[in-house]
Scaffold this active site. Structure first.
Site, PDB file in Angstrom:
ATOM      1  N   ASP A  14       0.810  -1.227   0.000  1.00  0.00           N
ATOM      2  CA  ASP A  14       0.000   0.000   0.000  1.00  0.00           C
ATOM      3  C   ASP A  14       0.841   1.274   0.000  1.00  0.00           C
ATOM      4  OD1 ASP A  14      -2.221  -1.656   0.110  1.00  0.00           O
ATOM      5  OD2 ASP A  14      -2.282  -1.611   2.296  1.00  0.00           O
ATOM      6  N   GLU A  15       2.005   1.206  -0.603  1.00  0.00           N
ATOM      7  CA  GLU A  15       2.898   2.379  -0.629  1.00  0.00           C
ATOM      8  C   GLU A  15       2.405   3.426  -1.631  1.00  0.00           C
ATOM      9  OE1 GLU A  15       3.909  -0.742  -1.144  1.00  0.00           O
ATOM     10  OE2 GLU A  15       5.435  -1.271   0.339  1.00  0.00           O
ATOM     11  N   LYS A  17       1.839   2.134  -5.160  1.00  0.00           N
ATOM     12  CA  LYS A  17       2.398   1.598  -6.414  1.00  0.00           C
ATOM     13  C   LYS A  17       1.509   1.899  -7.611  1.00  0.00           C
ATOM     14  CE  LYS A  17       2.400  -2.390  -4.342  1.00  0.00           C
ATOM     15  NZ  LYS A  17       2.127  -2.000  -2.943  1.00  0.00           N
ATOM     16  N   GLY A  18       0.169   1.719  -7.414  1.00  0.00           N
ATOM     17  CA  GLY A  18      -0.761   1.939  -8.523  1.00  0.00           C
ATOM     18  C   GLY A  18      -0.644   3.344  -9.074  1.00  0.00           C
ATOM     19  N   LYS A  19      -0.642   4.326  -8.179  1.00  0.00           N
ATOM     20  CA  LYS A  19      -0.547   5.721  -8.612  1.00  0.00           C
ATOM     21  C   LYS A  19       0.725   5.951  -9.424  1.00  0.00           C
ATOM     22  CE  LYS A  19       0.633  10.296  -7.378  1.00  0.00           C
ATOM     23  NZ  LYS A  19       0.488  11.554  -6.710  1.00  0.00           N
ATOM     24  N   GLY A  41      -4.539  -4.144  -3.910  1.00  0.00           N
ATOM     25  CA  GLY A  41      -5.546  -3.114  -4.179  1.00  0.00           C
ATOM     26  C   GLY A  41      -4.768  -1.862  -4.535  1.00  0.00           C
ATOM     27  N   HIS A  42      -4.708  -1.533  -5.801  1.00  0.00           N
ATOM     28  CA  HIS A  42      -3.888  -0.417  -6.281  1.00  0.00           C
ATOM     29  C   HIS A  42      -4.797   0.731  -6.715  1.00  0.00           C
ATOM     30  CE1 HIS A  42      -0.271  -3.274  -7.205  1.00  0.00           C
ATOM     31  NE2 HIS A  42      -0.654  -3.296  -5.950  1.00  0.00           N
ATOM     32  N   THR A 130      -5.858 -11.659   3.286  1.00  0.00           N
ATOM     33  CA  THR A 130      -6.956 -10.948   2.637  1.00  0.00           C
ATOM     34  C   THR A 130      -8.112 -11.909   2.343  1.00  0.00           C
ATOM     35  OG1 THR A 130      -5.917 -11.338   0.502  1.00  0.00           O
ATOM     36  CG2 THR A 130      -5.444  -9.229   1.583  1.00  0.00           C
ATOM     37  N   GLN A 222       2.036  -5.964  -3.164  1.00  0.00           N
ATOM     38  CA  GLN A 222       2.494  -6.083  -1.766  1.00  0.00           C
ATOM     39  C   GLN A 222       3.799  -5.282  -1.602  1.00  0.00           C
ATOM     40  OE1 GLN A 222       1.516  -9.459  -3.362  1.00  0.00           O
ATOM     41  NE2 GLN A 222      -0.396  -8.459  -2.906  1.00  0.00           N
ATOM     42  N   THR A 237       3.088 -12.602   2.627  1.00  0.00           N
ATOM     43  CA  THR A 237       2.256 -13.189   1.588  1.00  0.00           C
ATOM     44  C   THR A 237       3.011 -14.392   1.013  1.00  0.00           C
ATOM     45  OG1 THR A 237       0.859 -12.695  -0.318  1.00  0.00           O
ATOM     46  CG2 THR A 237       3.081 -11.714  -0.316  1.00  0.00           C
ATOM     47  N   ALA A 297      -7.589  -0.958   0.803  1.00  0.00           N
ATOM     48  CA  ALA A 297      -8.324  -0.738  -0.443  1.00  0.00           C
ATOM     49  C   ALA A 297      -9.186  -1.950  -0.791  1.00  0.00           C
ATOM     50  CB  ALA A 297      -7.339  -0.436  -1.585  1.00  0.00           C
ATOM     51  N   GLY A 300     -10.933  -2.996   3.458  1.00  0.00           N
ATOM     52  CA  GLY A 300     -11.469  -1.911   4.285  1.00  0.00           C
ATOM     53  C   GLY A 300     -10.928  -1.930   5.712  1.00  0.00           C
ATOM     54  N   LYS A 329       2.999  10.266   0.058  1.00  0.00           N
ATOM     55  CA  LYS A 329       2.155  10.651   1.188  1.00  0.00           C
ATOM     56  C   LYS A 329       2.843  11.565   2.209  1.00  0.00           C
ATOM     57  CE  LYS A 329      -1.491   7.999   1.936  1.00  0.00           C
ATOM     58  NZ  LYS A 329      -2.440   6.893   2.163  1.00  0.00           N
TER      59      LYS A 329
HETATM   60  P1  GDP Z   1      -0.757   0.418  -3.566  1.00  0.00           P
HETATM   61  O1  GDP Z   1      -1.364  -0.851  -3.127  1.00  0.00           O
HETATM   62  O2  GDP Z   1       0.718   0.441  -3.326  1.00  0.00           O
HETATM   63  O3  GDP Z   1      -1.087   0.784  -4.989  1.00  0.00           O
HETATM   64  O4  GDP Z   1      -1.367   1.568  -2.629  1.00  0.00           O
HETATM   65  P2  GDP Z   1      -2.917   1.704  -2.188  1.00  0.00           P
HETATM   66  O5  GDP Z   1      -3.705   2.190  -3.336  1.00  0.00           O
HETATM   67  O6  GDP Z   1      -3.391   0.477  -1.506  1.00  0.00           O
HETATM   68  O7  GDP Z   1      -2.793   2.793  -1.043  1.00  0.00           O
HETATM   69  C1  GDP Z   1      -2.293   4.057  -1.269  1.00  0.00           C
HETATM   70  C2  GDP Z   1      -3.387   5.083  -0.880  1.00  0.00           C
HETATM   71  O8  GDP Z   1      -2.803   6.350  -0.744  1.00  0.00           O
HETATM   72  C3  GDP Z   1      -4.448   5.241  -1.942  1.00  0.00           C
HETATM   73  O9  GDP Z   1      -5.666   5.540  -1.314  1.00  0.00           O
HETATM   74  C4  GDP Z   1      -3.950   6.412  -2.761  1.00  0.00           C
HETATM   75  O10 GDP Z   1      -4.996   7.119  -3.420  1.00  0.00           O
HETATM   76  C5  GDP Z   1      -3.331   7.263  -1.696  1.00  0.00           C
HETATM   77  N1  GDP Z   1      -2.170   8.073  -2.105  1.00  0.00           N
HETATM   78  C6  GDP Z   1      -1.194   7.757  -2.988  1.00  0.00           C
HETATM   79  N2  GDP Z   1      -0.239   8.704  -2.991  1.00  0.00           N
HETATM   80  C7  GDP Z   1      -0.614   9.642  -2.089  1.00  0.00           C
HETATM   81  C8  GDP Z   1      -0.019  10.850  -1.607  1.00  0.00           C
HETATM   82  O11 GDP Z   1       1.072  11.251  -2.002  1.00  0.00           O
HETATM   83  N3  GDP Z   1      -0.727  11.542  -0.649  1.00  0.00           N
HETATM   84  C9  GDP Z   1      -1.910  11.122  -0.178  1.00  0.00           C
HETATM   85  N4  GDP Z   1      -2.508  11.853   0.753  1.00  0.00           N
HETATM   86  N5  GDP Z   1      -2.505   9.990  -0.603  1.00  0.00           N
HETATM   87  C10 GDP Z   1      -1.841   9.246  -1.529  1.00  0.00           C
HETATM   88  P1  IMO Z   2      -0.900  -4.104  -2.288  1.00  0.00           P
HETATM   89  O1  IMO Z   2      -0.424  -4.643  -3.619  1.00  0.00           O
HETATM   90  C1  IMO Z   2      -0.985  -4.563   2.063  1.00  0.00           C
HETATM   91  C2  IMO Z   2      -1.061  -8.677   3.610  1.00  0.00           C
HETATM   92  C3  IMO Z   2      -2.318  -9.168   4.293  1.00  0.00           C
HETATM   93  C4  IMO Z   2      -1.722 -10.159   5.258  1.00  0.00           C
HETATM   94  C5  IMO Z   2      -0.579 -10.784   4.473  1.00  0.00           C
HETATM   95  C6  IMO Z   2      -0.923 -12.096   3.786  1.00  0.00           C
HETATM   96  O2  IMO Z   2      -2.178  -3.385  -2.332  1.00  0.00           O
HETATM   97  O3  IMO Z   2       0.209  -3.344  -1.633  1.00  0.00           O
HETATM   98  P2  IMO Z   2      -2.429 -12.777   1.698  1.00  0.00           P
HETATM   99  O4  IMO Z   2      -3.879 -12.537   1.415  1.00  0.00           O
HETATM  100  O5  IMO Z   2      -1.506 -12.199   0.678  1.00  0.00           O
HETATM  101  O6  IMO Z   2      -2.121 -14.210   1.964  1.00  0.00           O
HETATM  102  O7  IMO Z   2      -2.155 -11.995   3.087  1.00  0.00           O
HETATM  103  O8  IMO Z   2      -0.233  -9.822   3.482  1.00  0.00           O
HETATM  104  N1  IMO Z   2      -1.265  -8.137   2.239  1.00  0.00           N
HETATM  105  C7  IMO Z   2      -1.200  -6.841   1.923  1.00  0.00           C
HETATM  106  N2  IMO Z   2      -1.026  -5.752   2.699  1.00  0.00           N
HETATM  107  N3  IMO Z   2      -1.065  -4.427   0.713  1.00  0.00           N
HETATM  108  C8  IMO Z   2      -1.214  -5.524  -0.075  1.00  0.00           C
HETATM  109  O9  IMO Z   2      -1.176  -5.435  -1.419  1.00  0.00           O
HETATM  110  C9  IMO Z   2      -1.324  -6.783   0.522  1.00  0.00           C
HETATM  111  N4  IMO Z   2      -1.496  -8.032   0.042  1.00  0.00           N
HETATM  112  C10 IMO Z   2      -1.447  -8.851   1.100  1.00  0.00           C
HETATM  113  O10 IMO Z   2      -2.991  -8.115   4.929  1.00  0.00           O
HETATM  114  O11 IMO Z   2      -1.153  -9.492   6.355  1.00  0.00           O
HETATM  115 MG    MG Z   3      -2.900  -1.544  -1.850  1.00  0.00          MG
END
Ligand code: GDP
Ligand code: IMO
Ligand code: MG
Length: 420
Positions: A14-15, A17-19, A41-42, A130, A222, A237, A297, A300, A329
């Site tokens: 959730d860093e 990556k998608g963005k 969830g990107h 998940t 991840q 994972t 994402a 929830g 962020k």
């Molecule tokens: P991913 O899984 O690495 O693609 O990241 P996620 O989408 O799960 O989580 C990143 C969250 O941070 C999303 O809700 C993005 O819309 C949001 N986001 C991304 N970059 C920024 C940023 O620079 N600032 C803020 N406030 N939100 C961001």
């Molecule tokens: P993105 O790509 C954050 C976590 C789960 C759990 C562990 C194992 O959006 O960054 P799994 O269902 O893979 O067997 O769960 O890994 N996890 C994530 N946490 N972002 C993800 O993906 C994740 N995918 C799995 O919460 O702790």
């Molecule tokens: Mg994510």
């Protein structure tokens, strides 16, 4: 011959990556996912719209680029269909530009049940997965019992039935009810739907593209600290999220890897169970969660929040061979008076700056404090215009890791991005 550039997470996922993949896509001819599945969830935001992608690469919104689901991915046909149909409804028909590797393993309805059953059996030690069947699908792959996308053109019903019978036996031994009739019908419909897409030898396509001087961006899912080998095992994972996963997950040789963009938040989050040395249980942790909207994402679930961890970040940079950093962020901490970064851990064996094997046994972070920048970074568009306190924070990270921070994100929108 071109190389494959990589975007991958340096923390617990959730860093952002998608963005970033969406922002970088115009530079490339193709975008490819190399591991993970619908546990990802990107999130992408642009033109007032928000999309959350799970199995489909984040390169689909920028012109007619090729998007590839690689052999290292595990794909749930039902969730894939839902995702592709949603996108088609919003005007993004992907049938001509999304391909799936024949060697991609398929997640079956019984894999989801097995995921739930194993979690239930672990009780208080559950991973907090998940629930998407990721672990069981990769287990079948490694134990040579998996079902692959290319199988749908073979004696598929039979291949499926054998795998299902094995799953039923395991579920029964765990006393877990196995009723997949409804999901099964939907699953087979989704398999038919998948046939609209090109199901290909993607390793060949990827290497042919590179030979034809076409550029490819590999999109990680991840993060490094969730990697099955190098993460906080067993709270990880089931795939190799690290850079090496690109080689096995797409079929590219190590020498073909180019720029490795390591992406991290200016602080840390984690979803699910497992060690998290800099986790904050106080008001500051709550502020990070509220301002950063730190909720999963996909599930929830509340994300656990804490300070940036330099010990863990340096470990991830080392394992991935990151060549450039992307910080996300930073805007979430706009109003903070003080910002802390862990620079070492105190352990029963003494102080260390090396990421320890038994991190779950409890380490105490040693912090360095930074003065907050106390201004709205979201308005900034050029690096020169950032306040000095923020530049000091960035310089410290560069000096500690030895890697330049080339992109800074100051908001969720595509436009909230500063490329240096
Ligand atoms: P991913 O899984 O690495 O693609 O990241 P996620 O989408 O799960 O989580 C990143 C969250 O941070 C999303 O809700 C993005 O819309 C949001 N986001 C991304 N970059 C920024 C940023 O620079 N600032 C803020 N406030 N939100 C961001
Ligand atoms: P993105 O790509 C954050 C976590 C789960 C759990 C562990 C194992 O959006 O960054 P799994 O269902 O893979 O067997 O769960 O890994 N996890 C994530 N946490 N972002 C993800 O993906 C994740 N995918 C799995 O919460 O702790
Ligand atoms: Mg994510």
């Amino acid at each position: 011959m071109k190389r494959v550039d990589v975007v991958l997470g340096l923390q617990w996922g959730d860093e952002g990556k998608g963005k970033v993949v969406d922002v970088l896509t115009p530079r490339y001819d193709a975008v490819a996912r190399f591991q993970g599945g619908p546990n990802a969830g990107h999130t992408l935001e642009f033109d007032g719209c928000k999309y959350i992608l799970r199995s489909i690469p984040s390169g689909i919104f920028q012109g007619g680029k090729v998007n590839i689901i690689g052999n290292g991915v595990v794909l749930d046909p039902i969730l894939f269909r839902n995702e592709a149909e949603e996108l088609a409804k919003s005007g993004h028909d992907l049938t001509k530009r999304l391909c799936i590797s024949k060697k991609t393993h398929l997640i079956m309805p019984t894999h989801r049940l097995l995921d739930a059953a194993y979690e239930a059996a672990k009780g208080a030690n559950k991973i907090g997965t998940t629930g998407k069947g990721i672990g069981p699908a990769y287990t079948d792959k490694i134990s040579r019992n998996g079902v692959r996308a290319g199988d749908i053109f073979l004696d598929f019903k039979n291949i499926y039935a054998k795998a299902k019978a094995r799953h039923e036996a395991i579920l029964s031994s765990l006393n877990y009810p196995c009723d997949v009739a409804a999901l099964e019908a939907e699953w087979f419909e989704a398999i038919e739907y998948m046939k609209r897409f090109s199901i290909i030898d993607s390793e060949q396509t990827v290497n042919d593209m590179l030979a034809a001087d076409k550029s490819i961006l590999a999109e990680g899912a991840q993060g490094t600290l969730l990697d099955v080998d190098f993460g906080s095992y067993p709270f990880v994972t089931s795939s190799n999220t690290v850079c090496a996963g690109v080689c096995t997950g797409l079929g590219v040789a190590p020498g073909r890897i180019g720029e490795v963009y390591g992406i991290f938040k200016a602080y840390c989050t984690r979803v699910g169970s497992g060690p998290f040395p800099t986790e904050l249980f106080d008001e500051t942790g709550k502020r990070l969660r509220d301002i950063g909207h730190e909720y999963g994402a996909v599930t929830g679930r509340e994300r656990r929040c804490g300070w940036l961890d330099m010990v863990a970040l340096k470990y991830a940079v080392m394992i991935d061979g990151a060549t450039a950093l992307i910080m996300m962020k930073s805007d979430v901490m706009n109003d903070f008076d003080v910002i802390k970064v862990a620079v070492a851990y105190d352990t029963p064996q003494g102080r260390t700056t090396v990421f320890p094997y038994n991190i779950e046994s409890g380490v105490t972070p040693v912090y360095r404090e930074f003065k907050g920048w106390k201004c709205d970074l979201r308005k900034v568009r050029r690096y020169e215009d950032f306040p000095q306190e923020f530049k000091d924070y960035v310089s410290f990270i560069e000096q500690q890791t030895g890697i330049p921070v080339k992109i800074i994100s100051v908001g969720p929108d595509r436009e909230d991005t500063i490329v240096r």
